[in-house]
Design an enzyme around this catalytic site. Structure first.
Site, mmCIF file in Angstrom:
data_model
loop_
_atom_site.group_PDB
_atom_site.id
_atom_site.type_symbol
_atom_site.label_atom_id
_atom_site.label_comp_id
_atom_site.label_asym_id
_atom_site.label_seq_id
_atom_site.Cartn_x
_atom_site.Cartn_y
_atom_site.Cartn_z
ATOM 1 N N MET A 223 0.812 -1.221 0.000
ATOM 2 C CA MET A 223 0.000 0.000 0.000
ATOM 3 C C MET A 223 0.842 1.265 0.000
ATOM 4 O O MET A 223 0.377 2.323 0.389
ATOM 5 C CB MET A 223 -0.909 -0.006 1.236
ATOM 6 C CG MET A 223 -1.867 -1.200 1.306
ATOM 7 S SD MET A 223 -3.081 -1.199 -0.042
ATOM 8 C CE MET A 223 -4.148 0.147 0.503
ATOM 9 N N SER A 224 2.093 1.181 -0.444
ATOM 10 C CA SER A 224 2.968 2.347 -0.367
ATOM 11 C C SER A 224 2.532 3.478 -1.293
ATOM 12 O O SER A 224 2.893 4.633 -1.078
ATOM 13 C CB SER A 224 4.414 1.956 -0.684
ATOM 14 O OG SER A 224 4.561 1.579 -2.033
ATOM 15 N N LYS B 109 7.246 3.653 -7.269
ATOM 16 C CA LYS B 109 7.373 4.847 -6.442
ATOM 17 C C LYS B 109 7.340 6.085 -7.330
ATOM 18 O O LYS B 109 7.455 6.017 -8.549
ATOM 19 C CB LYS B 109 8.688 4.831 -5.647
ATOM 20 C CG LYS B 109 8.798 3.727 -4.603
ATOM 21 C CD LYS B 109 7.867 3.923 -3.438
ATOM 22 C CE LYS B 109 8.079 2.867 -2.358
ATOM 23 N NZ LYS B 109 7.643 1.531 -2.806
ATOM 24 N N GLU C 211 15.289 -5.777 -5.876
ATOM 25 C CA GLU C 211 13.863 -5.515 -5.729
ATOM 26 C C GLU C 211 13.336 -4.635 -6.868
ATOM 27 O O GLU C 211 14.031 -3.750 -7.360
ATOM 28 C CB GLU C 211 13.592 -4.812 -4.391
ATOM 29 C CG GLU C 211 13.945 -5.653 -3.166
ATOM 30 C CD GLU C 211 13.063 -6.877 -3.029
ATOM 31 O OE1 GLU C 211 11.867 -6.770 -3.361
ATOM 32 O OE2 GLU C 211 13.570 -7.921 -2.603
#
Length: 221
Positions: A138-139, A176, A172
């Site tokens: 949920m970032s 973002k 990763e």
């Protein structure tokens, strides 16, 4: 309806985006989703266009909910499929691979990463995507991107400040908001519970693509 003939090109684009979202998911998009798909800098720009559509009678805005958009008149008929403003299913559709977990160090579009292929209409997106990536976590909630969403991504190696990117950081892959300044790169979350990621000098980092849209499965309101 006669009012749609008075819409600007951008207003028509947003109205069709709302129609497509309701047709495909059963729910209208949020302001943040509209902004992300059309490349607006903020959800406020989407809100201004929605207010104009409401004044012209194309939609009705319902206060108190982020998805409070209702179609009116011909807009509602188009979403039901009574008009031909939406492309017919199966016509000129994009075949987009859905990327699952990405193995460290391997290309994001490697065949072993493809879970399945989705066939979608290109008019859903302001820019043509190359693949879909399932969102985990949920970032990016503040940008209307939540766990389980399918993020439409256009392959790219460069990004402008403020764009939502798919980035590879070490082993990763993360989604973002990109910012470059003061000789460093920062990856910002859209949720205060998640810290800003600062890319350290020498740390393996690559931009894999830009977010150009969103598909939310199984949504109902």
């Amino acid at each position: 309806m006669s009012d749609t003939q008075k819409l600007t090109a951008r207003q028509q684009q947003i109205l069709q985006l709302v129609q497509h979202a309701i047709t495909r998911t059963g729910a209208p998009p949020t302001r943040a989703e509209i902004a992300a798909q059309l490349g607006f800098k903020s959800a406020n720009a989407a809100e201004e266009h929605l207010q104009a559509l409401a004044r012209k009678g194309a939609i009705e805005l319902v206060s108190g909910t982020s998805r409070g958009i209702r179609l009116r008149g011909a807009g509602r008929a188009a979403a039901r499929g009574d008009m031909h403003t939406l492309p017919l299913p199966g016509m000129a559709q994009l075949a987009l691979p859905l990327i699952g977990r990405v193995a460290a160090g391997s290309p994001i579009l490697a065949q072993e990463h493809v879970d399945q292929t989705y066939h979608v209409e290109p008019t859903l997106f302001a820019q043509r995507p190359d693949y879909l990536l399932r969102v985990r976590g949920m970032s990016m909630q503040g940008a209307g991107i939540i766990d389980g969403d399918l993020l439409a991504v256009q392959a790219a190696r460069e990004a402008r400040n403020g764009q939502i990117v798919v980035a590879r950081l070490g082993d990763e892959v993360t989604v973002k908001r990109f910012h470059r300044g003061n000789n460093r790169i920062e990856l910002h979350a859209e949720n205060p519970d998640y810290p800003t990621i600062v890319v350290q000098p020498g740390q393996p980092f690559e931009i894999e693509g830009l977010a150009v849209g969103l598909i939310r499965n199984g949504m109902s309101m």
